[in-house]
Design a protein around this motif. Structure first.
Motif, PDB file in Angstrom:
ATOM      1  N   GLN A  71       0.850  -1.186   0.000  1.00  0.00           N
ATOM      2  CA  GLN A  71       0.000   0.000   0.000  1.00  0.00           C
ATOM      3  C   GLN A  71       0.886   1.237   0.000  1.00  0.00           C
ATOM      4  O   GLN A  71       1.888   1.288   0.717  1.00  0.00           O
ATOM      5  N   VAL A  73       0.756   5.746  -0.384  1.00  0.00           N
ATOM      6  CA  VAL A  73      -0.010   6.986  -0.452  1.00  0.00           C
ATOM      7  C   VAL A  73       0.695   7.911  -1.435  1.00  0.00           C
ATOM      8  O   VAL A  73       1.840   8.314  -1.206  1.00  0.00           O
ATOM      9  N   ASP A  75       0.955  11.451  -3.340  1.00  0.00           N
ATOM     10  CA  ASP A  75       0.591  12.872  -3.233  1.00  0.00           C
ATOM     11  C   ASP A  75       1.144  13.574  -4.467  1.00  0.00           C
ATOM     12  O   ASP A  75       2.322  13.906  -4.526  1.00  0.00           O
ATOM     13  N   LEU A  93      -4.503  13.318  -3.571  1.00  0.00           N
ATOM     14  CA  LEU A  93      -3.999  12.408  -2.541  1.00  0.00           C
ATOM     15  C   LEU A  93      -4.683  11.063  -2.771  1.00  0.00           C
ATOM     16  O   LEU A  93      -5.910  10.960  -2.700  1.00  0.00           O
ATOM     17  N   VAL A  95      -4.611   6.695  -2.318  1.00  0.00           N
ATOM     18  CA  VAL A  95      -4.144   5.497  -1.635  1.00  0.00           C
ATOM     19  C   VAL A  95      -4.203   4.341  -2.630  1.00  0.00           C
ATOM     20  O   VAL A  95      -5.280   3.988  -3.120  1.00  0.00           O
TER      21      VAL A  95
END
Length: 216
Positions: A71, A73, A75, A93, A95
């Motif tokens: 996983q 994130v 940005d 943003l 995920v």
């Protein structure tokens, strides 16, 4: 008695058209963010997709020995040099969740890579090193946390055939997941699992000693 009709100048018509576009734009945004508004119009979804077509079949000779779940994130921000973010600019943003498989290609094993002693109690195998498959993004567990877009970008999304596209952040998520997999020790785990599988299989066939090595 005649009544003269005054025509609006060209600049006034352009301003009126821009105001109308902005009203429609912000009305659409308002409908999107106010809960329950869309339900008043009775929105329905219809799947009119055609049947899936089989394009090709490939024989697989690799043993998928390990799989990693990742996983990340993302940005991602894009700015215009001469315009403020409120006018032109985006920031997303996101995920991203995905998996990467590690496999050993048993199809590359030749006759010279397998040695069996005369009484068939000992076997030695030389296999190619484990490799990583392509990262697969999981759409059910990947999602955008927030999207910030300037006015011009919102107008572009309104008239675009692919509004709010997420291809850029998805590609970044796949790239970062692939980088994480390369440094995760996943291939080493795959070779350990492959060794255990082959030793168990050959011992069940009567071999007492099974030696497995990796390399060209």
């Amino acid at each position: 008695m005649t009544t003269s009709v005054r025509r609006l100048p060209g600049w006034a018509k352009a301003v009126a058209a821009l105001v109308l576009v902005l009203v429609v734009l912000f009305a659409g945004i308002r409908l999107a963010v106010v809960p329950g508004i869309k339900d008043l119009f009775g929105t329905e979804t219809h799947d009119r997709s055609g049947p899936a077509l089989l394009k090709s079949i490939q024989d697989m000779s690799r043993y998928n020995a390990a799989s990693g779940n990742f996983q990340v994130v993302v940005d991602l921000e894009k700015d215009a040099k001469l315009l403020p973010d409120a006018i032109r600019g985006t920031r997303t943003l996101y995920v991203g969740a995905g998996t990467v498989d590690a496999y050993v290609d048993l199809g590359q094993v030749g006759e010279n890579d397998v040695t069996v002693d005369g009484d068939r109690t000992s076997a030695t195998l030389r296999l190619p090193h484990a490799r990583l498959g392509r990262p697969a993004l999981d759409p059910d567990h990947s999602y955008a946390v927030s999207k910030q877009r300037g006015l011009l970008d919102r107008l572009g999304d309104l008239f675009s055939g692919n509004p709010n596209g997420e291809q850029a952040v998805q590609k970044l998520a796949v790239r970062h997941i692939g980088e994480a997999a390369r440094s995760s020790g996943l291939t080493a785990r795959a070779e350990t699992n492959t060794t255990g599988m082959l030793q168990g299989l050959l011992r069940s066939l009567g071999f007492e000693e099974v030696h497995v090595s990796y390399g060209s």
